[in-house]
Design an enzyme around this catalytic site. Structure first.
Site, mmCIF file in Angstrom:
data_model
loop_
_atom_site.group_PDB
_atom_site.id
_atom_site.type_symbol
_atom_site.label_atom_id
_atom_site.label_comp_id
_atom_site.label_asym_id
_atom_site.label_seq_id
_atom_site.Cartn_x
_atom_site.Cartn_y
_atom_site.Cartn_z
ATOM 1 N N HIS A 116 20.224 -9.338 25.732
ATOM 2 C CA HIS A 116 19.733 -8.275 26.618
ATOM 3 C C HIS A 116 20.253 -8.464 28.048
ATOM 4 C CE1 HIS A 116 17.278 -5.226 28.294
ATOM 5 N NE2 HIS A 116 16.151 -5.892 28.450
ATOM 6 N N CYS A 164 15.788 -2.092 33.153
ATOM 7 C CA CYS A 164 16.440 -2.365 31.850
ATOM 8 C C CYS A 164 16.971 -1.095 31.208
ATOM 9 C CB CYS A 164 15.468 -3.050 30.901
ATOM 10 S SG CYS A 164 14.760 -4.540 31.599
HETATM 11 N N1 COA Z 1 15.236 -16.199 21.615
HETATM 12 C C1 COA Z 1 15.735 -17.245 20.883
HETATM 13 N N2 COA Z 1 16.119 -18.418 21.412
HETATM 14 C C2 COA Z 1 16.018 -18.546 22.738
HETATM 15 C C3 COA Z 1 15.525 -17.523 23.569
HETATM 16 C C4 COA Z 1 15.121 -16.334 22.953
HETATM 17 N N3 COA Z 1 14.637 -15.335 23.669
HETATM 18 N N4 COA Z 1 15.548 -17.932 24.843
HETATM 19 C C5 COA Z 1 16.045 -19.185 24.833
HETATM 20 N N5 COA Z 1 16.330 -19.543 23.561
HETATM 21 C C6 COA Z 1 16.831 -20.832 23.099
HETATM 22 C C7 COA Z 1 18.055 -21.271 23.859
HETATM 23 O O1 COA Z 1 19.242 -20.870 23.185
HETATM 24 C C8 COA Z 1 17.896 -22.777 23.855
HETATM 25 O O2 COA Z 1 18.290 -23.268 22.594
HETATM 26 P P1 COA Z 1 19.055 -24.689 22.467
HETATM 27 O O3 COA Z 1 18.078 -25.692 23.012
HETATM 28 O O4 COA Z 1 19.325 -24.791 21.007
HETATM 29 O O5 COA Z 1 20.281 -24.523 23.316
HETATM 30 C C9 COA Z 1 16.395 -22.977 23.948
HETATM 31 O O6 COA Z 1 15.811 -21.780 23.415
HETATM 32 C C10 COA Z 1 15.892 -23.182 25.371
HETATM 33 O O7 COA Z 1 16.518 -22.216 26.186
HETATM 34 P P2 COA Z 1 16.158 -22.014 27.699
HETATM 35 O O8 COA Z 1 17.216 -21.166 28.319
HETATM 36 O O9 COA Z 1 15.844 -23.333 28.342
HETATM 37 O O10 COA Z 1 14.830 -21.166 27.573
HETATM 38 P P3 COA Z 1 13.852 -20.817 28.725
HETATM 39 O O11 COA Z 1 12.544 -21.422 28.401
HETATM 40 O O12 COA Z 1 14.452 -21.137 30.054
HETATM 41 O O13 COA Z 1 13.734 -19.208 28.594
HETATM 42 C C11 COA Z 1 12.477 -17.308 27.952
HETATM 43 C C12 COA Z 1 13.109 -18.628 27.507
HETATM 44 C C13 COA Z 1 11.823 -16.650 26.746
HETATM 45 C C14 COA Z 1 11.412 -17.554 29.030
HETATM 46 C C15 COA Z 1 13.595 -16.389 28.519
HETATM 47 O O14 COA Z 1 14.571 -16.162 27.520
HETATM 48 C C16 COA Z 1 13.031 -15.062 29.001
HETATM 49 O O15 COA Z 1 12.514 -14.970 30.102
HETATM 50 N N6 COA Z 1 13.153 -13.996 28.200
HETATM 51 C C17 COA Z 1 12.645 -12.677 28.575
HETATM 52 C C18 COA Z 1 13.669 -11.921 29.351
HETATM 53 C C19 COA Z 1 13.091 -10.636 29.904
HETATM 54 O O16 COA Z 1 11.967 -10.599 30.375
HETATM 55 N N7 COA Z 1 13.871 -9.569 29.892
HETATM 56 C C20 COA Z 1 13.457 -8.281 30.398
HETATM 57 C C21 COA Z 1 12.576 -7.646 29.430
HETATM 58 S S1 COA Z 1 11.839 -6.155 29.996
#
Ligand code: COA
Length: 390
Positions: free
Chosen positions: A334, A85
């Site tokens: 991100h 990252c």
């Molecule tokens: N913040 C706010 N809203 C979020 C979000 C977040 N991080 N991630 C997803 N959403 C919202 C989406 O817009 C969607 O909204 P909608 O239903 O109104 O369209 C809903 O939540 C579901 O989204 P979805 O893509 O199905 O979520 P998910 O469960 O597949 O993924 C996480 C959610 C948190 C698991 C994923 O965003 C993630 O893995 N984040 C971390 C990324 C990471 O690790 N980066 C590297 C860091 S070192």
């Protein structure tokens, strides 16, 4: 002594880009940057491009060559930089060092990632490669769970609460409402965060940065030349980088990132400044606890005080040290390889007074902080507004 400045920038909107390919994202950010610097593309002498996981995410490697090709800039040298990252931040540092060495006067620094074409499970696996495959990912430890361990320990040692972590997300979503390039331009409340489902306890959905597509480009130029080309270049007065153990098990402490502390200390020494001299910072808030750790490790707050500081509004846009005026990774989005470059773009805009409704008042010195993995790489840059041709 040579110095390096930013003279132009280009950013795509961050979010889900079903309508744009990986290379179209690169082209949009690149063309915008060249237009913003008001130079001809052929004056660029080299390219450094940050990209973390294109092989796992879209099956494409050899990104350096792809970027030069897509910019129409063959045959100049183009190099991909990978540091998880922190790929964008390390690409920026590579471009800076290339200009400081005298090898080039004008270089382009880019960052890109296309993450939404795969399932969350697939993206989590790709991102997990930034940790230790053998001792962490193989056993199912994805990034939310690694940061959850750090959050739990911080709560245990310093009494940090889930509400204090939630306050980071609320602030960053509020800032992103004024950023037209942000993925989530909507306000949220502490209750929204507290009621969002656990991803890895104590971290909930709204404590996490999202999965994002996006690209960012900066044009760097040797400072004396920059002053002739540009009315308001932004000088980069420190660029530092430090490393730590790849796996969490190798760390002395789970409540601090040693690489951040070392990179920040060296950056302040190089810039002859202290934390109190910084007017605002873009820090690596891949999870809300990461923002709290960063504000403590950089030295804005004492260890253990970061959670209370955000709760009291000290890091708000009008607080004593505004943190993540862009909305941060949490709300701006991100796209991992692009993040470090996008942080520098926000700083460039802020120091030129071009950040519109999210402008930090009287911003003269800015800092960016970009982390790779769970803290194995940290990059810090300090920037200063300077005048050019008038
Ligand atoms: N913040 C706010 N809203 C979020 C979000 C977040 N991080 N991630 C997803 N959403 C919202 C989406 O817009 C969607 O909204 P909608 O239903 O109104 O369209 C809903 O939540 C579901 O989204 P979805 O893509 O199905 O979520 P998910 O469960 O597949 O993924 C996480 C959610 C948190 C698991 C994923 O965003 C993630 O893995 N984040 C971390 C990324 C990471 O690790 N980066 C590297 C860091 S070192």
């Amino acid at each position: 002594m040579r110095s390096v400045s930013i003279i132009g920038c280009g950013l795509t909107k961050f979010g889900e880009h079903w309508e744009m390919s990986f290379r179209e994202l690169i082209a949009e950010a690149g063309v915008k940057a060249i237009e913003s610097a008001n130079i001809e593309g052929k004056t660029i002498q080299a390219i450094y491009g940050g990209c973390m996981a294109s092989g796992r995410l879209i099956g494409q490697e050899h990104i350096g060559a792809l970027i030069a090709d897509q910019f129409g800039l063959n045959p100049i040298p183009a190099t991909r930089v990978e540091a998880a990252c922190a790929s964008g931040g390390v690409a920026l540092r590579s471009g800076i060092l290339a200009v400081l060495s005298g090898a080039y006067d004008i270089v382009a620094v880019g960052g890109v990632e296309k993450m939404t074409e795969v399932s969350t499970e697939h993206a989590s696996f790709a991102l997990g490669g930034a940790g230790d495959q053998e001792t962490e990912l193989f056993h199912g430890a994805t990034f939310p769970s690694l940061y959850a361990l750090m959050a739990r320990r911080h709560m245990e040692e310093f009494g940090t609460t889930e509400e204090q972590m939630a306050a980071c997300a609320v602030k960053n979503h509020k800032n992103a409402c004024n950023n037209p390039n942000a993925q989530f331009q909507r306000a949220i409340t502490i209750e929204d965060v507290m009621n969002s489902g656990y991803v890895a306890s104590p971290l909930k959905l709204l404590d996490c940065s999202p999965i994002t597509d996006g690209a960012a480009t900066l044009i760097l130029c040797e400072t004396e030349k920059a002053k002739k080309l540009c009315e308001n270049p932004v000088e980069i007065i420190a660029s530092t980088q430090a490393s730590d153990s790849l796996a969490l098990t190798g760390r002395k402490s789970l409540t601090e990132m040693a690489a951040t502390k070392i990179a920040a200390k060296e950056a302040f020494e190089k810039a002859k400044l202290q934390a109190k001299d910084i007017d605002f910072a873009e820090v690596h808030d891949c999870f809300t606890i990461a923002e709290i750790l960063a504000t403590e490790d950089i030295g804005f707050f004492k260890k253990g005080e970061g959670g209370k500081a955000v709760e009291k509004g000290k890091t708000s846009l009008d607080g004593e040290i505004p943190i993540n005026p862009s909305g941060g990774l949490k709300a701006k989005g991100h796209p991992v390889g692009a993040t470090g470059v996008a942080q520098a773009i926000e700083t460039f805009l802020q120091l030129r007074g071009e950040a519109e409704k999210r402008q930090v008042k009287d911003a003269k010195i800015g800092l960016t902080h970009n982390v790779g993995g769970s803290g194995a790489t940290a990059v810090v840059h300090i920037y200063k507004a300077i005048g050019g041709k008038r």
